[in-house]
Motif scaffolding. Structure first.
Motif, PDB file in Angstrom:
ATOM      1  N   GLU B  97      29.058  40.937  51.973  1.00 43.96           N
ATOM      2  CA  GLU B  97      29.084  41.990  50.960  1.00 43.96           C
ATOM      3  C   GLU B  97      27.695  42.283  50.373  1.00 43.96           C
ATOM      4  OE1 GLU B  97      31.194  40.736  47.494  1.00 43.96           O
ATOM      5  OE2 GLU B  97      32.167  42.676  47.261  1.00 43.96           O
ATOM      6  N   LYS B 101      26.266  45.476  48.180  1.00 39.48           N
ATOM      7  CA  LYS B 101      26.109  45.323  46.735  1.00 39.48           C
ATOM      8  C   LYS B 101      24.714  45.790  46.312  1.00 39.48           C
ATOM      9  CE  LYS B 101      27.407  41.718  43.491  1.00 39.48           C
ATOM     10  NZ  LYS B 101      27.723  40.303  43.370  1.00 39.48           N
ATOM     11  N   GLY B 104      24.339  49.417  46.019  1.00 40.03           N
ATOM     12  CA  GLY B 104      25.143  50.091  44.988  1.00 40.03           C
ATOM     13  C   GLY B 104      26.470  50.651  45.472  1.00 40.03           C
ATOM     14  N   VAL B 105      27.004  50.128  46.576  1.00 36.22           N
ATOM     15  CA  VAL B 105      28.310  50.594  47.063  1.00 36.22           C
ATOM     16  C   VAL B 105      29.391  50.083  46.095  1.00 36.22           C
ATOM     17  CG1 VAL B 105      29.945  50.472  48.999  1.00 36.22           C
ATOM     18  CG2 VAL B 105      27.476  50.527  49.444  1.00 36.22           C
ATOM     19  N   ASP B 106      30.369  50.944  45.784  1.00 40.96           N
ATOM     20  CA  ASP B 106      31.375  50.533  44.787  1.00 40.96           C
ATOM     21  C   ASP B 106      32.283  49.425  45.320  1.00 40.96           C
ATOM     22  OD1 ASP B 106      34.195  51.792  45.592  1.00 40.96           O
ATOM     23  OD2 ASP B 106      32.566  53.140  46.202  1.00 40.96           O
ATOM     24  N   LYS B 107      32.923  48.726  44.396  1.00 41.24           N
ATOM     25  CA  LYS B 107      33.658  47.497  44.705  1.00 41.24           C
ATOM     26  C   LYS B 107      34.776  47.714  45.737  1.00 41.24           C
ATOM     27  CE  LYS B 107      35.063  43.421  42.180  1.00 41.24           C
ATOM     28  NZ  LYS B 107      35.492  42.845  40.932  1.00 41.24           N
ATOM     29  N   ALA B 108      35.538  48.794  45.547  1.00 42.69           N
ATOM     30  CA  ALA B 108      36.674  49.044  46.441  1.00 42.69           C
ATOM     31  C   ALA B 108      36.181  49.285  47.874  1.00 42.69           C
ATOM     32  CB  ALA B 108      37.460  50.245  45.927  1.00 42.69           C
ATOM     33  N   THR B 109      35.140  50.090  48.003  1.00 41.07           N
ATOM     34  CA  THR B 109      34.596  50.380  49.346  1.00 41.07           C
ATOM     35  C   THR B 109      34.048  49.102  49.960  1.00 41.07           C
ATOM     36  OG1 THR B 109      33.875  52.464  48.380  1.00 41.07           O
ATOM     37  CG2 THR B 109      33.078  51.984  50.597  1.00 41.07           C
ATOM     38  N   ARG B 110      33.371  48.316  49.117  1.00 35.62           N
ATOM     39  CA  ARG B 110      32.796  47.050  49.597  1.00 35.62           C
ATOM     40  C   ARG B 110      33.882  46.165  50.177  1.00 35.62           C
ATOM     41  NH1 ARG B 110      29.488  46.126  44.548  1.00 35.62           N
ATOM     42  NH2 ARG B 110      30.809  44.336  44.166  1.00 35.62           N
TER      43      ARG B 110
END
Lengths: 294, 350
Positions: B97, B101, B104-110
């Motif tokens: 991940e 991270k 700056g990729v959002d949590k759900a997409t990650r």
């Protein structure tokens, strides 16, 4: 049969030395801590008083003050030393043109005797002829004539400063050793993954230094708890009792006021604190290793 | 177009010239292997592409843009290291991940991307473990997953299989090949293992002392090595290289007389691969000597013949048997597969 016993025979001299220099004094002081012994009145310990010496300590303001002073001293000096050592190690880990020279210079403060450091700083902070006091006064006029060692807070600050100055080199070398064991690839991978320098330090390097930092912090805590030499030569515990550490207070009780029973009890309180920290440290270290090798 | 161009790049460490000036173009979607022995400059070249090493002169172009002054994170690359380079204090999930991270990729997409990538390299069941709890092959798969999770334009792989055991290496090789086929990402792969290079690459750049000595398809490099170094480096067992002279259109050495299309000259090295040689009973065969060793490899037997300083290895049938020190005769299968080199310069002749 003879051969089997030989190693034990050979161990006897070393054991005798340890017995005479460590075990006997420790046991003697432990027993003394339960007795009354005024050295001005008697050359031998007097009657048993049970845990009176320990109970007395819990209510004595001077002891509680020295405990507080020691606490403040330990916290500030440990935090500052570890942070400074880590920062210096991060700066020094890459081999530059002055690599060896810098490292030699760096070890000098650690090579100095703590008592001598105390004397030197006492002179350097003398408001009349001290080089640091005058230098600061010249750069910042507001600081001219400041009685550095006569002010409780400043005296404590200077005591912490001398200790940090003394110990930072040693801790820096410990950090350098720890940094050298971190695989270069993790840092490079983070760089490629997009981490900034600060993020690499805080997110990649420091977590891998946890074990080393823990060892440093505990070692430094134990050394700071025993702080004595610089207190004697720099502040003499003053002004008042503002820099009277526990070790210095125990010295005063035992060798100025000659209350050996009470001094022994205080010494054992200090030992108990250090043993508690050591056990905690070993447990932390073991769990750290377990995590690393799991 | 994720094309990588190295234009007259050069790398010096003080006075030491690690990579002399050279150029190389890695085409979009290509799997290019930098192959060579230790210290030949292949890793340095890759590290220059990654931005982990400054270049002394020349230009590095990625997708047509000069990236000399760009930090590694802005080159749109991902790298897999020999020692994995995993973050030991993070779980497998956090390792994979991390690049997302940082970007700056959002949590759900990650979360979704990590799951998808982990499934691709069969790590789904190990996501909550730490690297220290994984085997070498699993660790390497985590490193791969971390590289592919953010779909970079270029993969850089620095001897990723060299820490694995022989069996796992073969498995991982197939996985890498499949992954490249699936993702089609331009890949630069560094290795000293010629088998890896042959099996994985679209093109191989064979390097020696910082220079690319041959750049071609694995087939061409194997069939037509550019010089003595490449001839000896590629192939297992390696090509037979026999020192001799050419007189009257015949290459002569102790126990060797093979007609060759070359004028008279001294200092010639004849190269022939073991699988291009027949074992014969004919006493008048071009190569003769005494049987020195028999090595059964499973699918074949390696037969080594000696005559004076000449030593020739042939790949024979697995059932081949003979007495050591008995007379032995060999003949090239196809004279067109014989290679001739100048001993002094190492250059290919004819």
């Amino acid at each position: 049969m003879k051969d089997r016993l030989l190693p034990y025979w050979l161990l006897i001299p070393a054991f005798m030395i340890v017995l005479a220099t460590t075990i006997y004094p420790l046991a003697y002081s432990f027993i003394t801590s339960f007795r009354a012994w005024d050295l001005t009145k008697s050359r031998r310990p007097e009657g048993f008083v049970g845990i009176d010496n320990y109970i007395y300590a819990t209510g004595e303001s001077q002891f509680l003050n020295s405990l507080w002073v020691t606490f403040i001293f330990v916290i500030t000096s440990v935090i500052l030393t570890v942070i400074l050592a880590m920062a210096l190690a991060l700066l020094l880990r890459r081999k530059g043109p002055m690599h060896t020279f810098t490292r030699i210079i760096l070890i000098l403060p650690f090579a100095m005797s703590p008592a001598l450091i105390g004397v030197s700083y006492r002179f350097m902070f003398n408001p009349e002829f001290g080089v640091i006091a005058n230098g600061l006064g010249a750069v910042f006029p507001a600081l001219q004539g400041v009685p550095w060692l006569a002010d409780p807070q400043l005296a404590m600050g200077i005591l912490v400063l001398t200790d940090v100055w003394h110990w930072t080199p040693y801790m820096t070398f410990m950090c350098l050793g720890g940094l050298a064991s971190i695989p270069r690839e993790t840092e490079e991978a983070a760089r490629i993954d997009g981490a900034s320098n600060l993020r690499i330090i805080f997110g990649i390097i420091l977590p891998q230094m946890r074990g080393v930092i823990l060892v440093m912090a505990v070692l430094k805590t134990i050394f700071a708890l025993k702080m004595f030499d610089q207190v004697v030569t720099l502040t003499g515990g003053g002004p008042g009792t503002s820099t009277e550490t526990l070790a210095y207070f125990i010295f005063n009780v035992g060798f100025r006021w000659f209350d050996m029973g009470y001094a022994s009890a205080l010494a054992w309180i200090l030992t108990a604190i250090m043993m508690f920290i050591s056990i905690w440290y070993v447990r932390m270290l073991l769990s750290e290793r377990k995590m690393a090798t799991a | 177009m994720a094309e990588v161009r190295l234009v007259d790049i050069e790398k010096k460490y003080g006075a030491f010239l690690a990579v002399p000036q050279q150029s190389l173009t890695i085409h979009d979607g290509e799997f290019l292997v930098l192959l060579g022995p230790s210290g030949c400059g292949k890793t340095t070249t890759m590290r220059m592409i990654a931005g982990l090493e400054d270049i002394t002169s020349g230009d590095i172009m990625i997708k047509g843009e000069r990236v000399n002054d760009k930090p590694p994170k802005d080159r749109d690359i991902a790298m897999v290291f020999q020692n994995y380079g995993l973050y030991p204090h993070m779980t497998v999930r956090q390792n994979i991940e991390y690049p997302l991270k940082l970007r700056g990729v959002d949590k759900a997409t990650r979360k979704a991307r990590v799951q998808e990538t982990a499934a691709k390299v069969e790590l789904d069941a190990l996501l909550d473990r730490r690297p220290s709890e994984l085997s070498g092959g699993q660790r390497q798969r985590v490193a791969l997953a971390r590289a592919i999770v953010r779909t970079p334009s270029i993969f850089l792989m620095d001897e990723p299989l060299s820490n694995l055991d022989a069996k796992l290496r073969v498995t991982m090789r197939a996985e890498l090949k499949h992954l490249h086929h699936e993702l089609g990402v331009t890949t630069v792969y560094v290795t000293h293992d010629q088998m890896e290079a042959m099996t994985l690459a679209n093109r191989v750049a064979v390097m020696r002392e910082g220079r690319i000595v041959q750049l071609d398809t694995p087939k061409k490099i194997y069939a037509e090595p550019a010089d003595l170094f490449v001839a000896g480096f590629i192939g297992s067992p390696s090509m037979n290289l026999i020192d001799g002279v050419v007189k009257g259109g015949v290459f002569r050495a102790d126990g060797v007389e093979i007609p060759v299309p070359l004028g008279d000259r001294d200092g010639v090295v004849l190269g022939i691969r073991p699988e291009e040689i027949d074992i014969t009973q004919d006493a008048g065969a071009p190569i003769s000597g005494k049987l020195y060793a028999l090595e059964l490899t499973g699918e074949s037997t390696l037969v080594t013949l000696r005559n004076g300083p000449s030593s020739v290895c042939a790949r024979g049938h697995a059932d081949f048997e003979a007495e050591i020190d008995s007379p032995c005769y060999l003949a090239p299968k196809d004279e067109a597969r014989i290679h001739l080199f100048d001993r002094a310069s190492g250059e290919r002749l004819g």
